[in-house]
Design an enzyme around this catalytic site. Structure first.
Site, PDB file in Angstrom:
ATOM      1  CG  HIS A  15      -2.092  -0.945   1.055  1.00  0.00           C
ATOM      2  ND1 HIS A  15      -3.396  -0.601   1.334  1.00  0.00           N
ATOM      3  CD2 HIS A  15      -2.149  -2.229   0.623  1.00  0.00           C
ATOM      4  CE1 HIS A  15      -4.195  -1.630   1.094  1.00  0.00           C
ATOM      5  NE2 HIS A  15      -3.450  -2.630   0.677  1.00  0.00           N
ATOM      6  CG  ASP A  32      -4.537   2.353   2.453  1.00  0.00           C
ATOM      7  OD1 ASP A  32      -5.332   2.499   3.411  1.00  0.00           O
ATOM      8  OD2 ASP A  32      -3.430   1.805   2.586  1.00  0.00           O
ATOM      9  CG  HIS A  67       3.473 -12.146  -4.533  1.00  0.00           C
ATOM     10  ND1 HIS A  67       4.234 -11.369  -5.385  1.00  0.00           N
ATOM     11  CD2 HIS A  67       2.929 -11.285  -3.646  1.00  0.00           C
ATOM     12  CE1 HIS A  67       4.135 -10.103  -5.016  1.00  0.00           C
ATOM     13  NE2 HIS A  67       3.356 -10.025  -3.978  1.00  0.00           N
ATOM     14  CD1 TRP A  88      -3.192  -3.334  -8.659  1.00  0.00           C
ATOM     15  CD2 TRP A  88      -3.580  -5.300  -9.662  1.00  0.00           C
ATOM     16  NE1 TRP A  88      -3.814  -3.068  -9.854  1.00  0.00           N
ATOM     17  CE2 TRP A  88      -4.069  -4.265 -10.495  1.00  0.00           C
ATOM     18  CE3 TRP A  88      -3.716  -6.617 -10.087  1.00  0.00           C
ATOM     19  CZ2 TRP A  88      -4.678  -4.507 -11.723  1.00  0.00           C
ATOM     20  CZ3 TRP A  88      -4.327  -6.869 -11.320  1.00  0.00           C
ATOM     21  CH2 TRP A  88      -4.790  -5.814 -12.116  1.00  0.00           C
ATOM     22  CB  SER A 106       4.453  -8.054  -8.258  1.00  0.00           C
ATOM     23  OG  SER A 106       5.293  -7.809  -7.151  1.00  0.00           O
ATOM     24  CD  GLU A 135      -5.061  -8.840  -4.005  1.00  0.00           C
ATOM     25  OE1 GLU A 135      -4.381  -8.068  -4.702  1.00  0.00           O
ATOM     26  OE2 GLU A 135      -4.779  -9.100  -2.821  1.00  0.00           O
ATOM     27  CD  GLN A 136      -0.406 -12.612  -3.081  1.00  0.00           C
ATOM     28  OE1 GLN A 136       0.039 -13.760  -3.011  1.00  0.00           O
ATOM     29  NE2 GLN A 136       0.035 -11.633  -2.305  1.00  0.00           N
TER      30      GLN A 136
END
Length: 483
Positions: free
Chosen positions: A25, A121, A372, A375, A377, A396-397
């Protein structure tokens, strides 16, 4: 000189950016803050939650090379003893930290002379009431995929309508205007409705409609269906009455390269184009000892070149390093297979804990990214035209991995369908690595990734959709300053 700077900044809208702890974040919100300063004529104060901040977070936010017009202000540390333990789930621990830290937010905003806007966030939603009391507009920067946002905005309704656990549903969950979400891909925070993590996630998500605007870290070509749904589908239009702006990819553009990073890039320079697999499982990801061994053997058996960012194994927790990013010290020889480093020397480089990810992904020698699928990455990989070997670990990956493999067509999944931490065998790893570097499928994925790279650059250009979306909001902030 100081007077001149102060006078110059007084003519710019003052925006406060607030992130929850955790590099996933902090990084995009900090890059967002820099973009506001460098491209959109704003003065920005970034508020840093210091309690349980990782070494990497402290180093990033207190770099001596901040652009003029961007300042970082630390929250005073808070005492979490008696509120969390080492066994507290990650989101609960983070949310309690934010809740206690934000007790001083009102006084900090008053000291900053009531900025034109505050951008938060997802896990800082306690700021809404404080900012409303001070008549400061508050915007949400959603750091994950728009598909996850669409699913998550459905969560309050699912919570009312569904009895039992979502993971036990017989069919995928239908998300308005988007692809369904399979139960095996559900994010960790909604897999146990009795957990504190679920209650915190539902709490924060139910408050997103309080925002005066929502920023999406994506661009049109990457998530066409979810972006269109969030903007146009009647379900979301009733819920989100504020503007929704896709402004991504908001990612690190550069990072300082020293020490081991210099070694990585020097090694890459010696490798052929599109020949190296970059293996890095995010800022917090960890593997079990057994899985680490299988990954090592899979890389060795593939006989492909690789850079592997390794971390001490943890058999209990897939995100064991989340609160200690940059602080872990380890000796890879103590946990990798015996003589693995010697056997793979020349075509493999093992790096403890950290590597300059952006610089590696930018390099011509990098062929694929074993990731992994966090988001940040994902965005960094696709913004540099690099396809992905998807190895989701937590949060959430799994959703991201499925979308990339089955809809976007830029990834191959190796970690199977189940959410449990099953061990992926060395043969499966070898197959995926070979396919991505040598196979026709890998070449086709690379071509699709390169097309997305082009569209990302176009979106961020001065007449591009992402640049213009943020520019319009910045102009509104400037207008309030004149009034």
């Amino acid at each position: 000189m100081a007077t001149d700077v102060a006078e110059l900044q007084s003519k710019k809208p003052h925006i406060v950016v607030l992130s929850s702890p955790g590099m996933g974040h902090v990084i995009p919100l900090f890059e967002f803050a820099k973009r506001l300063v460098l491209l959109h004529g704003c003065h920005v104060t970034f508020l840093n939650i210091t309690t349980e901040a990782s070494v990497a977070q402290i180093q990033l936010l207190h770099s001596p090379n901040l652009p003029l017009g961007l300042s970082v202000v630390d929250f005073p540390p808070v005492d979490l003893s008696g509120m969390v333990t080492d066994h507290t789930l990650a989101l609960t621990r983070l949310s309690v930290n934010v809740q206690q830290s934000l007790l001083s937010l009102k006084s900090m905003l008053l000291q900053l002379h009531r900025p034109q806007a505050v951008v938060i966030d997802l896990f800082c939603t306690q700021a809404f009431e404080i900012c409303k009391e001070l008549s400061i507009p508050t915007f949400m920067f959603f750091t994950a995929s728009t598909h996850l946002l669409a699913f998550s905005l459905l969560l309050p309704q699912l919570d009312r309508d569904v009895t039992g656990e979502f993971v036990d549903l017989a069919a995928p969950i239908q998300v308005p205007g988007c692809s369904p979400v399979r139960t095996q891909d559900l994010l960790d925070q909604v897999r146990d409705r009795k957990s504190d993590d679920y209650k915190w996630y539902l709490y924060h998500l139910s408050r997103v409609p309080m925002a005066d605007g929502v920023f999406l870290n994506t661009w049109e070509d990457l998530e066409q269906l979810p972006v269109r749904a969030i903007r146009e589908h009647s379900f979301y239009k009733k819920m989100l009455t504020a503007p929704v702006c896709s402004i991504g990819p908001v990612i690190k553009e550069t990072e300082p390269v020293t020490g081991r990073g210099t070694e990585c890039l020097a090694w890459l320079e010696e490798q052929p184009a599109n020949s190296v697999v970059f293996v890095a499982l995010g800022s917090g990801g960890t593997l079990s000892a057994e899985q680490l061994t299988e990954l090592a053997w899979g890389l060795e058996l593939s006989r492909q070149r690789f850079i592997w960012v390794v971390r001490t194994p943890n058999d209990a927790n897939a995100c064991a390093a989340f609160f200690d990013v940059g602080g872990e010290m380890n000796d890879p020889k103590s946990y990798l297979p015996e003589r693995f480093i010697e056997r793979t020397g020349g075509r493999g480089l093992v790096v403890p804990s950290w590597a300059p990810q952006v610089a590696v992904l930018q390099h011509r020698s990098t062929a694929a990214f074993l990731s992994h699928c966090g988001w940040n990455s994902v965005l960094e990989s696709l913004a540099h035209g690099v396809p992905i070997i998807a190895w989701p670990l937590y949060s959430e990956q799994r959703m991201n991995a499925t979308t990339l493999a089955e809809e976007v067509g830029v990834a191959v999944k190796v970690a199977g369908e189940k959410a449990e931490r099953r061990v992926v065998g060395r043969e499966e790893i070898e197959r995926a690595v070979r396919l991505m570097v040598e196979g026709r499928e890998g070449m086709e994925m690379r071509q699709r990734a390169m097309k997305l790279q082009e569209s990302a650059m176009k979106a961020l250009g001065y007449s591009g959709s992402s640049h213009e979306s943020l520019a319009r909001v910045a102009e509104q902030w400037k207008a309030t300053l004149k009034n």
